[in-house]
Write a protein that holds these residues in place. Structure first.
Motif, short mmCIF file in Angstrom:
data_model
loop_
_atom_site.label_atom_id
_atom_site.label_comp_id
_atom_site.label_asym_id
_atom_site.label_seq_id
_atom_site.Cartn_x
_atom_site.Cartn_y
_atom_site.Cartn_z
N VAL A 68 -48.98 -4.65 -30.12
CA VAL A 68 -49.78 -5.21 -31.02
C VAL A 68 -51.35 -5.16 -30.47
O VAL A 68 -51.69 -5.41 -29.31
N LYS A 75 -41.93 -8.03 -31.94
CA LYS A 75 -41.81 -6.58 -31.64
C LYS A 75 -41.59 -6.12 -30.20
O LYS A 75 -41.46 -4.95 -29.83
N TYR A 115 -49.07 -1.68 -33.54
CA TYR A 115 -49.41 -2.42 -34.77
C TYR A 115 -50.76 -2.92 -34.73
O TYR A 115 -51.10 -3.55 -33.75
N TYR A 143 -51.59 -3.92 -40.25
CA TYR A 143 -51.39 -4.99 -40.99
C TYR A 143 -52.77 -5.59 -41.36
O TYR A 143 -53.49 -6.34 -40.61
N GLY A 188 -44.65 -7.82 -41.11
CA GLY A 188 -44.46 -7.53 -39.81
C GLY A 188 -43.22 -8.39 -39.26
O GLY A 188 -42.56 -8.04 -38.28
#
Length: 498
Positions: free
Chosen positions: A168, A190, A221, A247, A263
């Protein structure tokens, strides 16, 4: 109305035998086969050597003895600390960093696909107290240092660090912190580190760390729109062979909502925090992955506009969660608020009469305010309710969130020995450190840069007691001074480990 309470049981450290031998019931009760007889059934036994303490953990070694009609081709270990390893050899070694009771499991597979699962007896590991600073020469270097402490290299790693399934990525620039606030639970969900980058370009140290933990083809992400992390930075990741999923919304509120819906796959529970400042959201991250998680999903962090929720989509989403609470045995309502301004915003969405809200007062002094707010007295048909976790300032709010998640007065978090400390004056180190604490089910506390606030002293004296714990400071001495490190070392009775 106060939430029902129950005490979480502590796990005591026990003396260990020299060798702990475990096996399935079948293996344990069957007499050893004669050397000339070929076994007809696949069986396995785990032999665990006694843990041996070290300055930073306790190492446990052992082996699996397996027998069967066919050659053994793989051993899939689950070491009971979140680490899973598949290998072709029966010998194993694992270093634990938490004082706790563990079991080791192994799935043995032979050349024809037959499997047998063995589980060890429980054994106790005692890890010495320790305090370790994780820091780099910048906030980007600190995010890398945190990642290196907890996440394994994608190739050739022989440690028991966790394997990253994703990364992330958030902006480390102060102007763009709001897009990063919801990232902690996402990183835990994640299963990867939360790293920081400059907006205009992918920071070199961050790029190198992504290459270390994630092989090409993995997913990164990206949090926020191109104003937070530029198209150029995303293109660099794509050029390195990664799948980039962004996102981002037009506002900080929309970004947080997108993370919740896409997410986190629309989790059951929501944590509401103010989007006008960062400390409450940082404290919310680990709590969202503890007691407030359900069905394998952390709670989503959504943002209020101070003491109101101005974003219509966010308001509708929160109200829908409140309405969906209904009859349930879960102890916590679907929506929790952390921090007082978000609590007021949540009360408004819960339909609490404005006259009632006007009588509510924020916590003062060292006391915290935890409870469930609703308005069934004025409206018996209103089933919406809101769980409130708040303190008189950012430090006591972080204390309240950590104490609440730990389960001293609520059911039923186990013995979580990990604690982290980061500056409450800036967001970056607490963001990456909080994501790490969320992943390993630890708790994050905020400290003043040059002194330990009373809230942190209070939580050690009243909650930790004599429990063994592994503590971390996130950030360099400019963020958390050496004086604070020395204070925490004495307070926690935890020697400083470099």
């Amino acid at each position: 109305m106060t939430i029902a309470a129950c005490a979480a049981a502590a796990i005591s450290a026990l003396a260990l035998p020299a060798v702990v031998t475990t096996a399935s019931a079948a293996a344990a009760t069957t007499a050893p086969a004669e050397a000339s007889v070929v076994p007809t059934v696949l069986t396995a036994t785990i032999i665990v050597d006694s843990p041996v303490g070290s300055p930073v953990g306790s190492t446990v070694a052992g082996t699996v003895t397996a027998s069967g009609p066919n050659p053994i081709v793989s051993y899939q270990f689950d070491f009971g600390n979140g680490t899973k390893v598949t290998q072709s050899t029966p010998d194993f070694e694992v270093t634990y960093v938490a004082t706790q009771t563990y079991n080791i499991g192994v799935l043995v597979t032979d050349s024809t696909g037959n499997t047998f699962k063995a589980v060890s007896n429980s054994f106790d590991v005692t890890v010495p107290n320790s305090l370790t600073r994780l820091a780099g020469d910048s906030r980007y270097g600190t995010s890398t240092a945190v990642s290196q402490r907890f996440w394994a290299s994608a190739v050739g790693d022989t440690t028991t660090r966790r394997t990253a399934h994703a990364v992330v990525l958030a902006s480390g620039e102060n102007a763009h912190y709001p897009d990063a606030l919801a990232g902690g639970p996402l990183a835990a969900y994640k299963q990867g580190p939360l790293l920081l980058t400059e907006t205009a370009q992918l920071t070199d140290t961050t790029r190198q760390e992504i290459h270390r933990v994630l092989p090409p083809g993995g997913t990164v992400y990206v949090l926020g729109g191109e104003a937070a992390i530029s198209a150029k930075a995303a293109a660099t990741l794509a050029g390195d062979g990664y799948t980039v999923v962004r996102y981002g919304g037009q506002t900080r509120y929309q970004t947080a909502l997108t993370i919740a819906e896409q997410g986190l796959d629309n989790p059951n529970h929501v944590v509401l925090v103010t989007g006008k400042d960062f400390p409450d959201a940082l404290a919310a991250g680990p709590a969202a992955t503890g007691l407030l998680a359900s069905d394998g999903k952390p709670a989503a962090i959504l943002l209020s506009d101070g003491d109101t929720v101005e974003d219509r989509d966010t308001a509708a989403y929160v109200v829908a969660k409140m309405n969906g609470f209904g009859q349930t045995t879960f102890i916590v309502p679907n929506v929790s608020a952390i921090g007082w301004s978000a609590s007021v915003a949540g009360m408004k969405l819960a339909g609490v009469d404005p006259r009632v809200i006007a009588t509510k007062q924020p916590p003062t002094g060292p006391n915290t305010n935890l409870g469930v707010y609703d308005d069934v007295e004025h409206d018996p048909h209103n089933l919406r309710s809101l769980n409130v976790v708040a303190g008189s300032d950012r430090y006591t709010t972080a204390q309240a969130a950590a104490a609440y998640d730990r389960g001293d007065n609520f059911c039923c978090i186990g013995n979580d020995p990990f604690v982290g400390y980061a500056s409450g004056a800036t967001f970056a180190d607490a963001l990456t450190g909080g994501a790490a604490m969320a992943t390993i089910h630890g708790r994050l506390f905020l400290t003043e840069p040059t002194s330990v606030p009373a809230a942190d002293t209070d939580v050690v004296n009243n909650l930790f007691g004599a429990k063994t714990h592994t503590a971390f400071i996130f950030g360099g001495t400019a963020a958390v001074s050496q004086h604070v490190e020395n204070q925490l070392s004495a307070l926690l009775q935890a020697p400083i480990v470099k």
